[in-house]
Structures are given as structure tokens and as C-alpha cells.
Design a protein around this motif. Structure first.
Motif, PDB file in Angstrom:
ATOM      1  N   GLY A  11       0.773  -1.230   0.000  1.00 25.09           N
ATOM      2  CA  GLY A  11       0.000   0.000   0.000  1.00 25.09           C
ATOM      3  C   GLY A  11       0.806   1.281   0.000  1.00 25.09           C
ATOM      4  O   GLY A  11       0.229   2.371  -0.031  1.00 25.09           O
ATOM      5  N   GLY A  12       2.134   1.173   0.007  1.00 18.95           N
ATOM      6  CA  GLY A  12       2.965   2.354   0.175  1.00 18.95           C
ATOM      7  C   GLY A  12       2.751   3.446  -0.856  1.00 18.95           C
ATOM      8  O   GLY A  12       2.843   4.631  -0.541  1.00 18.95           O
ATOM      9  N   ASP A  13       2.491   3.057  -2.102  1.00 19.79           N
ATOM     10  CA  ASP A  13       2.328   4.043  -3.174  1.00 19.79           C
ATOM     11  C   ASP A  13       0.873   4.190  -3.616  1.00 19.79           C
ATOM     12  O   ASP A  13       0.602   4.747  -4.686  1.00 19.79           O
ATOM     13  N   PHE A  14      -0.057   3.666  -2.828  1.00 17.04           N
ATOM     14  CA  PHE A  14      -1.483   3.802  -3.129  1.00 17.04           C
ATOM     15  C   PHE A  14      -2.142   4.770  -2.142  1.00 17.04           C
ATOM     16  O   PHE A  14      -1.805   4.779  -0.959  1.00 17.04           O
ATOM     17  N   ARG A  19     -11.565   4.154  -5.030  1.00 13.02           N
ATOM     18  CA  ARG A  19     -11.340   5.059  -6.160  1.00 13.02           C
ATOM     19  C   ARG A  19     -11.422   6.526  -5.717  1.00 13.02           C
ATOM     20  O   ARG A  19     -12.320   6.907  -4.977  1.00 13.02           O
ATOM     21  N   GLN A  20     -10.468   7.339  -6.201  1.00 15.38           N
ATOM     22  CA  GLN A  20     -10.472   8.783  -5.955  1.00 15.38           C
ATOM     23  C   GLN A  20      -9.977   9.472  -7.214  1.00 15.38           C
ATOM     24  O   GLN A  20      -8.927   9.100  -7.757  1.00 15.38           O
ATOM     25  N   PRO A  21     -10.706  10.443  -7.708  1.00 12.92           N
ATOM     26  CA  PRO A  21     -10.315  11.125  -8.947  1.00 12.92           C
ATOM     27  C   PRO A  21      -8.899  11.696  -8.868  1.00 12.92           C
ATOM     28  O   PRO A  21      -8.543  12.378  -7.912  1.00 12.92           O
ATOM     29  N   GLY A  22      -8.101  11.367  -9.852  1.00  8.75           N
ATOM     30  CA  GLY A  22      -6.760  11.918  -9.941  1.00  8.75           C
ATOM     31  C   GLY A  22      -5.729  11.291  -9.036  1.00  8.75           C
ATOM     32  O   GLY A  22      -4.574  11.718  -9.033  1.00  8.75           O
ATOM     33  N   LEU A  23      -6.115  10.268  -8.253  1.00  9.52           N
ATOM     34  CA  LEU A  23      -5.181   9.620  -7.335  1.00  9.52           C
ATOM     35  C   LEU A  23      -5.027   8.144  -7.682  1.00  9.52           C
ATOM     36  O   LEU A  23      -5.951   7.512  -8.183  1.00  9.52           O
ATOM     37  N   ARG A  24      -3.857   7.623  -7.393  1.00 17.04           N
ATOM     38  CA  ARG A  24      -3.595   6.201  -7.636  1.00 17.04           C
ATOM     39  C   ARG A  24      -4.136   5.389  -6.470  1.00 17.04           C
ATOM     40  O   ARG A  24      -3.675   5.534  -5.329  1.00 17.04           O
ATOM     41  N   THR A  25      -5.117   4.535  -6.731  1.00 22.00           N
ATOM     42  CA  THR A  25      -5.719   3.696  -5.701  1.00 22.00           C
ATOM     43  C   THR A  25      -5.720   2.241  -6.146  1.00 22.00           C
ATOM     44  O   THR A  25      -5.620   1.943  -7.342  1.00 22.00           O
TER      45      THR A  25
END
Length: 279
Positions: A11-14, A19-25
Motif C-alpha cells: 500500500g505504500g504508493d497507493f 477510487r479517488q479522482p486523480g489519485l492512484r488507488t
């Protein structure tokens, strides 16, 4: 058909599961890969538990409803069973920090979220310089003070059972904070790492990390053993209870009932919790 999918991720880079707009999930990456492999406009999954930003998982579970013809078509001429092909192809396009471990057909009564009997998390801490390993720094919290595990376990006994955990949850409108913790225990791994195992029917937002922050405060001698129970009884969120960093937290496993009991489990988990049940 309904498909159960078992997942693992770093999960370090998530920015968490959801889901979130514009974010890596995790959900965003996974559903995009599903849509690509299955040749669908979009794919939507239901998950056992939405992990927060930075939280890891070895045993996350999701389910997906899919037309059988679409699964067969996605497998093409592969000699493997379609679900084996699905797993292989998903892992072929997913990033290295997100893996599908297996996929299996399940009854329509199975629900990754509402069928779950319990979730098990582990929280790992290196509380002495000789235990700090830079190779696992993204999965183990490094703490500067040694922890008294006996004091933490004594405090944890006050948190076991059915309670209103409002003191340890970030409030969400319309969401209950009543939960049942069946296990909360610290021990040392052979490497010397201190690890907490916590099992509950479900967890509310930031609950595990708040529990860890509370117990580590006691373990470092900054509060008495009775403090955990006192905070629980207060039934209100307080900045005095620190939320531990996400880095040490991993969703290890989700437990489900036998197939014959799935329908009954759905009725139980979807029922509103009665505050009168709580001591």
C-alpha cells in the motif's frame, strides 16, 4: 456468475483502496485491469474492507459479477481454465505492487463484504535499533522507544468483546462504531519485531491504527494500563489517542462461513447494530 478474487498489495504508493479522482488507488488500478482483460467498458468490484492510504494487504478479498460468456470470450484459445487465464493475464498487466493470488467461482449468496465473519490485521514494529531492517522499512514501523508487550497485552484485555469503539474511530455520518474484537495480542517474531494481531467482525475508519497508537503509548510507559479501557468508556474521539502510522499495518486474512451459511450471514451483517447490546 460471481467470482471471488483474492488480492495482495503493497500500500505504500497507493492512496488507499477506494477510487479517488486523480489519485492512484488499488481499486482504480484493479478495476482498470479487469476491464482491459475482460474487454468490458468498465468493471466494478465489492471488497471485504477498504484499506486506508499506505495500508498493505496479503489477504484482501473482492467479488465481481460477470456474464460467463464474457469470461469465456476473454480466455480466447487458452488451454487453461478461464479463471486461471484471467489471473495470469491480470498479473501480466497489473503493477508489481498489486497481485491477484487466485480467482474462483462462488455462489450468488457470497458477498466479499457482508459475508465476512472476521478480518485479521497485523501491525509490526521495530522498537529497538537492532531490529530495524531497512529492507522492510515500508512494512515495519520503526519506533525509538522499547515497548512493554506485557503492559500492552494487559491493556488490550479491556478492549476485547462487543463495544462502541467511537473513541478509536473517525466518525462517518450514518456509520456505526459498534464492533466485536475477538483477538488483540502482541508478541515478538523470531527477528525481534513486535507484532500485534487483531481480529474483529469489522473495523471502522482508522480503528486499527488508533488501537495501535493507544497501546503503544501504554507500552512506552506514557500512560497506565488502565488508560485503554478509560478511553473506550469515554466513547468519544480524542486527540490524546494517537493514530499509528499506516506503514506497519497489513490486512492478513478475511474469514467466511461455509457455503450453506452464506445467506444467513448476510442477514446478520446487514442488520443495524443495537446500541443496547453494548455494555
Amino acid at each position: 456468475m460471481r467470482i471471488r478474487i483474492d488480492l495482495a498489495y503493497d500500500g505504500g504508493d497507493f492512496h488507499g483502496w477506494a477510487r479517488q479522482p486523480g489519485l492512484r488507488t488499488v481499486q482504480g488500478e484493479f478495476e482498470a485491469a479487469l476491464a482491459t482483460v475482460l474487454r468490458l467498458p468498465e468493471a466494478r468490484v465489492v471488497v471485504a474492507g477498504r484499506t486506508d492510504t499506505g495500508v498493505h494487504a496479503r489477504g484482501q478479498v473482492a467479488h465481481l459479477d460477470l456474464d460467463r460468456a464474457a469470461l469465456d470470450a476473454s480466455a480466447g484459445r487458452s488451454p487453461e481454465p478461464p479463471l486461471v487465464t484471467l489471473v495470469r493475464r491480470l498479473n501480466g498487466i497489473l503493477p508489481a505492487d498489486l497481485r491477484v493470488r487466485r480467482a474462483s467461482e462462488v455462489p450468488a449468496e457470497f458477498d466479499a463484504r457482508f459475508s465476512a465473519l472476521w478480518r485479521r490485521y497485523a501491525y509490526r514494529v521495530a522498537d529497538r535499533p537492532e531490529y530495524a531492517d531497512p529492507l522492510v522499512r515500508q512494512h515495519v514501523l520503526i519506533r525509538s522507544r522499547p515497548l512493554d508487550l506485557a503492559a500492552m497485552n494487559a491493556a488490550a484485555t479491556d478492549l476485547l468483546g462487543l463495544h462502541d469503539f467511537a473513541s478509536f474511530c473517525k466518525p462517518r455520518e450514518g456509520a456505526t462504531t459498534i464492533r466485536t474484537i475477538t483477538r488483540l495480542h502482541w508478541e515478538r517474531e523470531p527477528s525481534g519485531i513486535a507484532v500485534a494481531h487483531v481480529v474483529a467482525d469489522a473495523f471502522c475508519h482508522s480503528m486499527v491504527r488508533a488501537l495501535m497508537g493507544c497501546l503503544m503509548t501504554i507500552g512506552e510507559g506514557r500512560q497506565d494500563v488502565s488508560w485503554a479501557g478509560e478511553r473506550l468508556d469515554a466513547a468519544t474521539r480524542s486527540p490524546a489517542v494517537p493514530v499509528a502510522p499506516a506503514v506497519g499495518l497489513t490486512l492478513e486474512e478475511v474469514g467466511y462461513p461455509p457455503t450453506a451459511e452464506l445467506a444467513a450471514r448476510l442477514l446478520v451483517t446487514r442488520a443495524k447494530r443495537d446500541p443496547g447490546e453494548v455494555r
